[in-house]
Design a protein around this motif. Sequence first.
Motif, PDB file in Angstrom:
ATOM      1  N   UNK A  21       7.810 -51.140  18.112  1.00 13.80           N
ATOM      2  CA  UNK A  21       7.161 -52.418  17.819  1.00 13.80           C
ATOM      3  C   UNK A  21       5.839 -52.586  18.583  1.00 13.80           C
ATOM      4  N   UNK A  22       5.447 -51.578  19.302  1.00 15.34           N
ATOM      5  CA  UNK A  22       4.256 -51.666  20.147  1.00 15.34           C
ATOM      6  C   UNK A  22       4.630 -51.378  21.591  1.00 15.34           C
ATOM      7  N   UNK A  23       3.689 -51.534  22.468  1.00 13.48           N
ATOM      8  CA  UNK A  23       3.857 -51.207  23.880  1.00 13.48           C
ATOM      9  C   UNK A  23       3.927 -52.507  24.668  1.00 13.48           C
ATOM     10  N   UNK A  24       5.098 -52.792  25.215  1.00  9.46           N
ATOM     11  CA  UNK A  24       5.339 -54.078  25.867  1.00  9.46           C
ATOM     12  C   UNK A  24       5.225 -53.948  27.390  1.00  9.46           C
ATOM     13  N   UNK A  25       4.480 -54.897  27.971  1.00 11.75           N
ATOM     14  CA  UNK A  25       4.286 -54.936  29.414  1.00 11.75           C
ATOM     15  C   UNK A  25       4.793 -56.277  29.950  1.00 11.75           C
ATOM     16  N   UNK A  26       5.529 -56.227  31.040  1.00  6.45           N
ATOM     17  CA  UNK A  26       6.028 -57.444  31.679  1.00  6.45           C
ATOM     18  C   UNK A  26       5.377 -57.562  33.062  1.00  6.45           C
TER      19      UNK A  26
END
Length: 541
Positions: A523-528
């Motif tokens: 779904x994409x590249x997720x950053x927290x």
Amino acid sequence: MTIRRLALPCFFLLFVLNSAELISAQSGNSLPQIVQKDGRYALVVDGAPYLILGAQAHNSSGWPATLPKVWPVIEYLHANTLEVPVYWEQLEPEPGHFDFTVVDALLAQAREHQVHVVLLWFGTWKNGSSHYIPLWMKRAPERYPRMIGKNGRPVDSPSPFAAETLKADIQAFSGLMRHLKESDEQHTVLMVQVENEPGTWGSVRDYSPAAQKAFAAPVPAELLSALHKRSDSPNSNWQQVFGEDAEEFFHAWSVAHYIEQVAAAGKAIYPLPLYVNSALRNPFQTTHEHNYETGGPTDNVISIWKAAAPSIDLLAPDIYLEDSADYLKVLDLYHRPDNALFVPETGRSPAYSRYFFAALGHQAIGFAPFGMDYTRYANDPIGSSDLTEKSLDPFALSYKLVGPMQREIALLNFEGKLQAAVEQKGNSSESITFASWKVIVSYGLDHFGPGDHPPGNPQPMGRAFVAQLGPNEFLVSGFFCRVDFQPNDPSGKQREYVRVEEGTYDHGRFRPTRIWNGDQTDWGLNFASVPQVLRVAVGTF
């Protein structure tokens, strides 16, 4: 499937070598230097671009007794550079007698903590006033006069036409630069700020007899030439040439010309990069209302300062505007082909932390929040009411992320390869465009699922940067956001994440620690909130 790829080491090495040749040609010595290429800038330290991950201490925190309250904050932030004042009143307690013990203690401690320093010369001007001149000068106001206002009364601001004050400042600043040349072989000091927020509050200009005479005189020919301004007569004065802008432009020229003489004298002894910082006006202001500090390098007089003060390497905005539209506008105004962008002061409340990424996206050579020490001084309303590890964390996150690769980030910015996105209130997604790719940065999404309608974060805190390493290879990172690539392809091809490597930089080399795939890339590249750096190869099918 079509994979348009270029071997990363070859592509990256190519522009590293090209930049190295340019940097070597421009720097010419081992001193820190600001170099320029195609309107982009780099601060070169030890032969390579260097990104200032800075922090500025409070005004009265540069003393040996106070520095132990500074270093823990620098360490917690993962900062690599401390900005700290040098006080004229301490440096020259008697005319011509210099005391460098405070400077020497500062530099010795900085070396112990493996931190570089930007020195702030609190000389003739500090926030528009002359409160840091030595006591012996304060006791002789006739010799070292303040400005005169339009009403004939003194203004709490030094006159740029005070010849004896200028002479004394030149001597003191030259003494400081000579001492640095003799005592700082390690180049602990990277740059020096000449004065601090020079200019005047409460009067648009000086109305002393010397100032009135200069205002009625012809506008200097070098200024007219620099501004591409024609006058009806070579004897045209400021009012005749500039009309309703005349008084402000005159004061800007006068202050800049004064500081140029101080800077030129110091640079002739020891040519470190020099800059002047600015207290800002409203970046969207279109009226002639002077409700700000005039005379300093505000956005409307940058060109005047450039003409009057060629020894000053850059003009830098002190940004205490929390609204994102205002902040980004200031970055636009000071990011110019003739000016390296540097943010030497900004607010220290958490909301300002995301603007570090915005500064990177404007090719800044450095960034520094103000008031970063444990002296317990609260600089409300321009900063947080108290400094704790919790309030430092948003800044520390960014510096911890970028610190191991700050040289690589500085080089990518110098090459024009890096772009960034910062969350703004009411704007839950934005796009960054590279030649073959559109990068969509969204805020507030869950880590799993489509991103058609991102809600945004509860408070704007998302940020990301994307740097191009090859035609289809990128360095990607961020916080509190999703980054997704889409091809700029009218044929309707879809993107594929060919390879996504998480890793760290170690002595200039990217060392992968794991590969992302499946849920982590679908779904994409997720950053927290965890600092993560990805090297991403994309293709189409």
